[in-house]
Structures are given as C-alpha cells and as structure tokens.
Design a protein around this motif. Structure first.
Motif, PDB file in Angstrom:
ATOM      1  N   LEU A  60       0.785  -0.782   0.679  1.00  0.00           N
ATOM      2  CA  LEU A  60       0.014   0.444  -0.196  1.00  0.00           C
ATOM      3  C   LEU A  60       0.861   1.257   0.204  1.00  0.00           C
ATOM      4  CD1 LEU A  60      -2.933   1.502   0.033  1.00  0.00           C
ATOM      5  CD2 LEU A  60      -2.545   0.872   3.011  1.00  0.00           C
ATOM      6  N   LEU A  61       0.486   2.331  -0.612  1.00  0.00           N
ATOM      7  CA  LEU A  61       1.562   3.133  -1.037  1.00  0.00           C
ATOM      8  C   LEU A  61       0.028   4.010  -1.124  1.00  0.00           C
ATOM      9  CD1 LEU A  61       2.665   1.138  -3.661  1.00  0.00           C
ATOM     10  CD2 LEU A  61       4.420   3.140  -3.645  1.00  0.00           C
ATOM     11  N   VAL A  62       1.015   5.965  -0.002  1.00  0.00           N
ATOM     12  CA  VAL A  62      -0.335   6.319   0.336  1.00  0.00           C
ATOM     13  C   VAL A  62       0.050   8.169  -0.217  1.00  0.00           C
ATOM     14  CG1 VAL A  62      -1.661   7.877   2.369  1.00  0.00           C
ATOM     15  CG2 VAL A  62      -1.202   5.781   2.426  1.00  0.00           C
ATOM     16  N   LEU A  63       0.253   8.480  -0.999  1.00  0.00           N
ATOM     17  CA  LEU A  63       0.462   9.809  -1.991  1.00  0.00           C
ATOM     18  C   LEU A  63       0.115  10.619  -2.210  1.00  0.00           C
ATOM     19  CD1 LEU A  63       1.105   6.916  -3.893  1.00  0.00           C
ATOM     20  CD2 LEU A  63       3.000   8.376  -4.285  1.00  0.00           C
ATOM     21  N   ARG A  64       0.161  11.989  -2.399  1.00  0.00           N
ATOM     22  CA  ARG A  64      -0.558  13.150  -2.334  1.00  0.00           C
ATOM     23  C   ARG A  64      -0.867  13.717  -3.993  1.00  0.00           C
ATOM     24  NH1 ARG A  64       1.918  15.823   2.393  1.00  0.00           N
ATOM     25  NH2 ARG A  64       0.712  15.727   3.888  1.00  0.00           N
ATOM     26  N   GLY A  65      -1.558  13.660  -5.102  1.00  0.00           N
ATOM     27  CA  GLY A  65      -1.504  14.035  -6.447  1.00  0.00           C
ATOM     28  C   GLY A  65      -2.677  15.240  -6.655  1.00  0.00           C
ATOM     29  N   ASP A  66      -2.636  15.012  -7.752  1.00  0.00           N
ATOM     30  CA  ASP A  66      -3.873  16.057  -8.083  1.00  0.00           C
ATOM     31  C   ASP A  66      -5.407  15.187  -9.113  1.00  0.00           C
ATOM     32  OD1 ASP A  66      -3.049  18.500  -7.832  1.00  0.00           O
ATOM     33  OD2 ASP A  66      -1.516  18.740  -9.368  1.00  0.00           O
ATOM     34  N   SER A  67      -4.786  13.914  -9.315  1.00  0.00           N
ATOM     35  CA  SER A  67      -5.797  13.126  -9.818  1.00  0.00           C
ATOM     36  C   SER A  67      -4.881  11.528  -9.783  1.00  0.00           C
ATOM     37  CB  SER A  67      -5.854  13.876 -11.495  1.00  0.00           C
ATOM     38  OG  SER A  67      -5.049  13.120 -12.444  1.00  0.00           O
ATOM     39  N   PRO A  68      -6.012  10.713  -9.883  1.00  0.00           N
ATOM     40  CA  PRO A  68      -5.432   9.079  -9.907  1.00  0.00           C
ATOM     41  C   PRO A  68      -4.721   9.178 -11.016  1.00  0.00           C
ATOM     42  CG  PRO A  68      -7.684   9.357  -9.603  1.00  0.00           C
ATOM     43  CD  PRO A  68      -7.472  11.311 -10.037  1.00  0.00           C
ATOM     44  N   GLU A  69      -5.251   9.316 -12.303  1.00  0.00           N
ATOM     45  CA  GLU A  69      -4.392   9.404 -13.618  1.00  0.00           C
ATOM     46  C   GLU A  69      -2.353  10.175 -12.839  1.00  0.00           C
ATOM     47  OE1 GLU A  69      -7.709   9.793 -14.360  1.00  0.00           O
ATOM     48  OE2 GLU A  69      -6.611  11.469 -13.360  1.00  0.00           O
ATOM     49  N   GLY A  70      -2.384  11.252 -12.613  1.00  0.00           N
ATOM     50  CA  GLY A  70      -1.717  11.790 -12.302  1.00  0.00           C
ATOM     51  C   GLY A  70      -0.242  10.872 -10.968  1.00  0.00           C
ATOM     52  N   VAL A  71      -1.076  10.039  -9.976  1.00  0.00           N
ATOM     53  CA  VAL A  71      -0.723   9.513  -9.176  1.00  0.00           C
ATOM     54  C   VAL A  71       0.488   8.411  -9.939  1.00  0.00           C
ATOM     55  CG1 VAL A  71      -0.705   7.911  -7.280  1.00  0.00           C
ATOM     56  CG2 VAL A  71      -1.804  10.752  -7.504  1.00  0.00           C
ATOM     57  N   LEU A  72      -0.445   7.426 -10.751  1.00  0.00           N
ATOM     58  CA  LEU A  72      -0.136   6.288 -11.427  1.00  0.00           C
ATOM     59  C   LEU A  72       1.300   6.707 -12.476  1.00  0.00           C
ATOM     60  CD1 LEU A  72      -3.565   4.683 -12.048  1.00  0.00           C
ATOM     61  CD2 LEU A  72      -1.905   4.269 -10.577  1.00  0.00           C
ATOM     62  N   ALA A  73       0.656   7.884 -12.974  1.00  0.00           N
ATOM     63  CA  ALA A  73       1.677   8.503 -13.510  1.00  0.00           C
ATOM     64  C   ALA A  73       3.271   8.545 -13.138  1.00  0.00           C
ATOM     65  CB  ALA A  73       1.534   9.695 -14.629  1.00  0.00           C
ATOM     66  N   VAL A  74       3.051   9.154 -11.979  1.00  0.00           N
ATOM     67  CA  VAL A  74       3.763   9.043 -11.157  1.00  0.00           C
ATOM     68  C   VAL A  74       4.514   7.765 -10.947  1.00  0.00           C
ATOM     69  CG1 VAL A  74       4.960   9.726  -8.930  1.00  0.00           C
ATOM     70  CG2 VAL A  74       3.899  11.325 -10.203  1.00  0.00           C
ATOM     71  N   LEU A  75       4.109   6.720 -10.592  1.00  0.00           N
ATOM     72  CA  LEU A  75       4.386   5.256 -10.041  1.00  0.00           C
ATOM     73  C   LEU A  75       4.898   4.889 -11.589  1.00  0.00           C
ATOM     74  CD1 LEU A  75       1.637   4.991  -7.621  1.00  0.00           C
ATOM     75  CD2 LEU A  75       3.949   4.966  -6.694  1.00  0.00           C
ATOM     76  N   ASP A  76       4.576   5.325 -12.841  1.00  0.00           N
ATOM     77  CA  ASP A  76       5.420   4.383 -13.652  1.00  0.00           C
ATOM     78  C   ASP A  76       6.563   4.493 -13.538  1.00  0.00           C
ATOM     79  OD1 ASP A  76       2.476   4.048 -14.705  1.00  0.00           O
ATOM     80  OD2 ASP A  76       3.025   5.629 -16.113  1.00  0.00           O
ATOM     81  N   GLN A  77       7.094   4.957 -13.052  1.00  0.00           N
ATOM     82  CA  GLN A  77       8.762   5.161 -13.076  1.00  0.00           C
ATOM     83  C   GLN A  77       9.924   4.334 -11.733  1.00  0.00           C
ATOM     84  OE1 GLN A  77       9.588   7.336 -15.176  1.00  0.00           O
ATOM     85  NE2 GLN A  77       7.828   7.564 -16.125  1.00  0.00           N
ATOM     86  N   ASP A  78       8.547   3.527 -10.925  1.00  0.00           N
ATOM     87  CA  ASP A  78       8.720   3.233 -10.201  1.00  0.00           C
ATOM     88  C   ASP A  78       9.751   2.386 -10.799  1.00  0.00           C
ATOM     89  OD1 ASP A  78       9.035   1.344  -8.223  1.00  0.00           O
ATOM     90  OD2 ASP A  78       7.079   1.528  -7.301  1.00  0.00           O
ATOM     91  N   PRO A  79      10.628   1.282  -9.801  1.00  0.00           N
ATOM     92  CA  PRO A  79      11.912   0.350 -11.014  1.00  0.00           C
ATOM     93  C   PRO A  79      10.745  -0.470 -10.666  1.00  0.00           C
ATOM     94  CG  PRO A  79      12.883   1.252  -9.340  1.00  0.00           C
ATOM     95  CD  PRO A  79      11.530   2.487  -9.320  1.00  0.00           C
ATOM     96  N   PHE A  80       9.807  -1.564  -9.953  1.00  0.00           N
ATOM     97  CA  PHE A  80       8.997  -2.353  -9.800  1.00  0.00           C
ATOM     98  C   PHE A  80       8.557  -2.710 -10.965  1.00  0.00           C
ATOM     99  CE2 PHE A  80       8.593  -3.899  -5.065  1.00  0.00           C
ATOM    100  CZ  PHE A  80       9.955  -4.287  -5.143  1.00  0.00           C
ATOM    101  N   ARG A  81       7.488  -1.428 -11.026  1.00  0.00           N
ATOM    102  CA  ARG A  81       6.709  -1.189 -12.591  1.00  0.00           C
ATOM    103  C   ARG A  81       7.383  -1.204 -13.798  1.00  0.00           C
ATOM    104  NH1 ARG A  81       1.338  -1.462 -14.665  1.00  0.00           N
ATOM    105  NH2 ARG A  81       1.389   0.397 -15.735  1.00  0.00           N
ATOM    106  N   ARG A  82       8.674  -1.126 -13.615  1.00  0.00           N
ATOM    107  CA  ARG A  82      10.108  -0.843 -15.303  1.00  0.00           C
ATOM    108  C   ARG A  82       9.815  -2.827 -15.258  1.00  0.00           C
ATOM    109  NH1 ARG A  82      14.839   0.892 -13.387  1.00  0.00           N
ATOM    110  NH2 ARG A  82      14.720  -0.732 -13.014  1.00  0.00           N
ATOM    111  N   GLU A  83      10.217  -3.129 -14.229  1.00  0.00           N
ATOM    112  CA  GLU A  83      10.556  -4.653 -13.796  1.00  0.00           C
ATOM    113  C   GLU A  83       9.521  -5.623 -14.494  1.00  0.00           C
ATOM    114  OE1 GLU A  83      13.456  -5.909 -14.459  1.00  0.00           O
ATOM    115  OE2 GLU A  83      14.371  -4.114 -14.875  1.00  0.00           O
ATOM    116  N   GLY A  84       8.202  -4.595 -14.320  1.00  0.00           N
ATOM    117  CA  GLY A  84       6.659  -5.668 -15.004  1.00  0.00           C
ATOM    118  C   GLY A  84       6.591  -6.257 -13.005  1.00  0.00           C
ATOM    119  N   LEU A  85       7.161  -6.062 -12.377  1.00  0.00           N
ATOM    120  CA  LEU A  85       7.048  -7.150 -10.582  1.00  0.00           C
ATOM    121  C   LEU A  85       5.705  -6.578 -10.538  1.00  0.00           C
ATOM    122  CD1 LEU A  85      10.284  -6.476  -9.528  1.00  0.00           C
ATOM    123  CD2 LEU A  85       9.543  -8.391 -10.596  1.00  0.00           C
ATOM    124  N   VAL A  86       5.264  -5.337 -10.749  1.00  0.00           N
ATOM    125  CA  VAL A  86       3.642  -4.892 -10.092  1.00  0.00           C
ATOM    126  C   VAL A  86       2.437  -5.751 -11.240  1.00  0.00           C
ATOM    127  CG1 VAL A  86       1.891  -3.153  -9.645  1.00  0.00           C
ATOM    128  CG2 VAL A  86       4.655  -3.228  -9.418  1.00  0.00           C
TER     129      VAL A  86
END
Length: 102
Positions: A60-86
C-alpha cells in the motif's frame, strides 16, 4: 492536492523483487523528499478473511496528487513497475479527516 491510496499487487518473482528492491526504495525515498509520498509498505500476511485462491503479495502506498491518473503517472517510474513486478495497481482517492494527514 488530494490524498490517494494505491494498492500494488506483485507477481510471484520474489527473487527478482529482492534484487530490484534497493532501487525501488530509493525511488520512493525521492518521492518522500518531494512531499509526494506520505507512506508505503508491503502487506504482511494474508487478508482476513483470505480470498478464494489465496492472496497475492503486494503493498500500500499513500501519496499526494492532483488526480488518480497523475498519481499513477508518477508511479510509472517505479523500478518495480518498470521491471513488470507490479501486475495490478488500484488507486482510490482518500479523504483523511483525523490524523496527521488530515
């Protein structure tokens, strides 16, 4: 800015996740330093009651952001996401009314 909770569901490659974890945590520390991330951490044990088919590992991650899409865009840069682990991300806006984030 709003508060969002994002649930990660991980695939079953525990060894690869362990290899990438240091880079993942550095990424999250950067978000914390920018006041984007409020908290994050892995789930511990299965949910209660455990769903049919068992429970996948995740976090679970708790973040601040302007929109759900914006939060997910930030998390697109997560190495776990990049490696296909999520394998799945569920984002929901959350309105804390009591506590340090309210």
């Amino acid at each position: 800015m709003s508060t969002y909770c994002v649930e990660y569901v991980y695939d079953d490659r525990d060894d690869r996740r362990s290899e990438v974890r240091p880079e993942h945590r550095e990424f999250l520390k950067g978000l914390l330093a920018r006041d984007v991330l409020l908290a994050s951490g892995p789930w511990v044990g299965p949910p209660s009651p455990e769903p049919a088919g068992g429970a996948a590992a995740g976090a679970l991650l708790v973040l601040r952001g302007d929109s759900p899409e914006g939060v997910l865009a930030v998390l697109d840069q997560d190495p776990f996401r990049r490696e296909g682990l999520v394998t799945e991300r569920v984002v929901r806006r959350w309105d804390p009314v009591i506590g340090p984030w309210s």
